[in-house]
Design a protein around this motif. Structure first.
Motif, PDB file in Angstrom:
ATOM      1  N   SER A 279      -1.568   0.126   1.506  1.00 31.57           N
ATOM      2  CA  SER A 279      -2.401   0.490   2.864  1.00 31.57           C
ATOM      3  C   SER A 279      -1.691   1.796   3.714  1.00 31.57           C
ATOM      4  CB  SER A 279      -2.154  -0.781   3.937  1.00 31.57           C
ATOM      5  OG  SER A 279      -2.501  -1.923   3.452  1.00 31.57           O
ATOM      6  N   TYR A 280      -0.510   2.079   3.416  1.00 35.78           N
ATOM      7  CA  TYR A 280      -0.102   3.222   4.095  1.00 35.78           C
ATOM      8  C   TYR A 280       0.451   4.308   3.122  1.00 35.78           C
ATOM      9  CZ  TYR A 280      -0.894   0.707   8.128  1.00 35.78           C
ATOM     10  OH  TYR A 280      -1.554  -0.005   9.151  1.00 35.78           O
ATOM     11  N   ARG A 298      -2.156   5.831   7.378  1.00 40.15           N
ATOM     12  CA  ARG A 298      -2.916   4.702   6.715  1.00 40.15           C
ATOM     13  C   ARG A 298      -3.638   5.544   5.586  1.00 40.15           C
ATOM     14  NH1 ARG A 298      -5.052   0.020   7.042  1.00 40.15           N
ATOM     15  NH2 ARG A 298      -4.117  -0.759   8.876  1.00 40.15           N
ATOM     16  N   GLY A 310       3.230  -0.818   1.961  1.00 42.07           N
ATOM     17  CA  GLY A 310       2.395  -1.883   2.265  1.00 42.07           C
ATOM     18  C   GLY A 310       2.169  -2.088   3.788  1.00 42.07           C
ATOM     19  N   SER A 311       3.308  -1.320   4.754  1.00 45.05           N
ATOM     20  CA  SER A 311       3.232  -1.448   6.083  1.00 45.05           C
ATOM     21  C   SER A 311       3.569  -0.173   6.503  1.00 45.05           C
ATOM     22  CB  SER A 311       4.276  -2.160   6.560  1.00 45.05           C
ATOM     23  OG  SER A 311       5.536  -2.015   6.404  1.00 45.05           O
ATOM     24  N   LYS A 313       5.509   0.108   9.111  1.00 45.66           N
ATOM     25  CA  LYS A 313       7.237   0.268   9.475  1.00 45.66           C
ATOM     26  C   LYS A 313       7.660   0.724   8.381  1.00 45.66           C
ATOM     27  CE  LYS A 313      10.565  -2.915  11.029  1.00 45.66           C
ATOM     28  NZ  LYS A 313      10.930  -4.342  11.239  1.00 45.66           N
ATOM     29  N   THR A 315       6.743   2.664   6.069  1.00 36.01           N
ATOM     30  CA  THR A 315       6.366   3.920   5.914  1.00 36.01           C
ATOM     31  C   THR A 315       7.411   4.738   6.772  1.00 36.01           C
ATOM     32  OG1 THR A 315       4.300   3.161   5.656  1.00 36.01           O
ATOM     33  CG2 THR A 315       4.497   5.744   5.664  1.00 36.01           C
TER      34      THR A 315
END
Length: 429
Positions: A279-280, A298, A310-311, A313, A315
């Motif tokens: 996702s990111y 994103r 996946g998140s 945070k 990233t």
């Protein structure tokens, strides 16, 4: 009545370990009424990493009593009591193994403070003994020695008992006497498993695959399936009649193979997951001053992706780590700074690239290879010679095809961040 237990073992091959130290505190729910602490001569070598961790070496144990000399005392102090330990499955297995060598069937109910703390202290940052007691302000000394850890477990258990006001959780977590112990059939299955990296398959009586998993130690993981006390695990245990496996050597190969084969076989005991890729991502952009800047954003198909996540945070955490490790400040010239960013892109990104990743193989001299074209996984295989990697036609004939997607990209880029891959080979155009 409870018997708070901690065991230090020699380490080594599964079910070949021996006890080197044991501490038991018999606890009536209010106070300790009996205590037994002893070094034990395991009659086998203590593994170096255990000696370093505990401070107990083989020389110290030469004059210690052997297990058969302390066995009666252990039986007496645990008689009619529930064994309580942090990761009780391990301590109970080691203890039963020692008694089995003497021809004695030692059985007790067990209670695991890991399980209990997860239920009663769900917000704890970690449920490992050291970090958990530290976060609770529980004093602990002689960490990684049997009595030090047993006393820490005792204090933790007293706190958890106080929190369990309705007592239903304690009742639920007290395991049957034989839980954590394998049946003869399960013992045979576990004995056949390798202590190596790969993918394993649990089959029912008709031979159908009912579960697929991967592990860096297949033997240990299969044993955990057979000793887990959850309702899901008990149902899986009842249906499993055979376990097969495939070694991969590489953890990356195991991750990709597990994902691919779960999709194809849809085993009933594998959790139905939504594999949405990522996702990111961390992306590179050129600012007005000509510097390449890294941003956490994103994912929406942007170019110059450094890595996928996946998140948000995770990233941002990786971006902060990169900045600290590589001094990504704008004090140097744009050319020097941008060269550093481009180097990171080559190290971590698969986007729009034609590359071969190489990792460890299943045996000495062999390597696993992963073919990626235009940023997408084409398959993986094993090679022995460099020219098999450098000749794309040979390589394509050797690999097992895999249909790459956003999730396989995420798996590969996550693995690259761990910096475990041995080499990235750019394919010649």
């Amino acid at each position: 009545m409870y018997a708070i237990l901690d065991i230090e073992s020699t380490g080594g091959k599964y079910n070949e370990e021996g006890i080197i130290e044991i501490a038991v505190h018999r606890f009536d729910g209010h106070e300790v009424v009996d205590t037994f602490i002893s070094l034990v001569n395991p009659e086998r070598e203590v593994q170096p990493y255990v000696a370093k961790l505990t401070g107990i070496n083989s020389r110290m144990l030469k004059t210690a009593p052997k297990f058969h000399e302390v066995a009666k005392r252990i039986v007496e102090i645990t008689e009619g009591a529930v064994l309580v330990a942090h990761n009780a499955q391990f301590d109970y297995r080691i203890l039963r193994t020692e008694f089995r060598r003497l021809g004695y069937d030692f059985q007790r109910k067990t209670l695991c403070t890991v399980d209990l703390s997860k239920r009663l202290l769900p917000d704890a940052e970690s449920h490992s003994l050291g970090k958990l007691v530290r976060s609770l302000g529980i004093p602990v000394s002689d960490r990684h020695r049997a009595n030090g850890d047993a006393l820490a477990t005792l204090k933790l258990f007293q706190l958890l008992l106080a929190k369990d006001t309705d007592k239903t959780i304690v009742k639920d977590l007290v395991r049957a006497e034989t839980l954590g112990e394998l049946s003869p059939r399960q013992l045979d299955i576990v004995e056949e498993m390798p202590q190596e990296t790969g993918v394993y398959y649990l089959h029912n009586r008709d031979g159908d695959i009912i579960y697929i998993g991967k592990s860096k130690n297949i033997k240990r993981k299969v044993n955990q399936h057979f000793t887990n006390g959850s309702k899901w695990a008990r149902n899986l245990q009842k249906e499993t009649r055979r376990v097969t496996f495939e070694k991969t050597g590489s953890e990356l190969a195991a991750l990709l193979k597990e994902y691919e084969e779960i999709k194809k076989n849809t085993p009933p005991y594998n959790t139905k997951k939504a594999y949405n890729g990522f996702s990111y991502g961390v992306y590179a952009y050129k600012d007005p001053n000509g510097f390449l800047a890294l941003k956490a954003e994103r994912a929406n198909g942007q170019l110059k992706r450094l890595s996928s996540f996946g998140s948000l945070k995770a990233t941002k955490s990786f971006l902060k780590q990169l900045a600290e490790q590589h001094d990504l400040t704008k004090k140097k010239s744009p050319n020097e700074h941008n060269a550093k960013i481009k180097g990171l892109l080559k190290k971590y990104s698969t986007q729009n690239r034609d590359i071969v990743l190489t990792d460890k193989g299943r045996k000495i001299g062999e390597r696993s290879v992963f073919l990626i074209k235009n940023g997408c996984l084409e398959g993986y295989g094993f090679v022995d010679l460099n020219h098999q990697i450098n000749n794309i036609h040979i390589l394509e004939s050797l690999i097992t095809p895999m249909k790459g997607d956003a999730h396989t990209t995420h798996i590969i880029e996550s693995y690259l961040r761990k910096e475990k891959t041995l080499k990235i080979v750019e394919l010649k155009q």
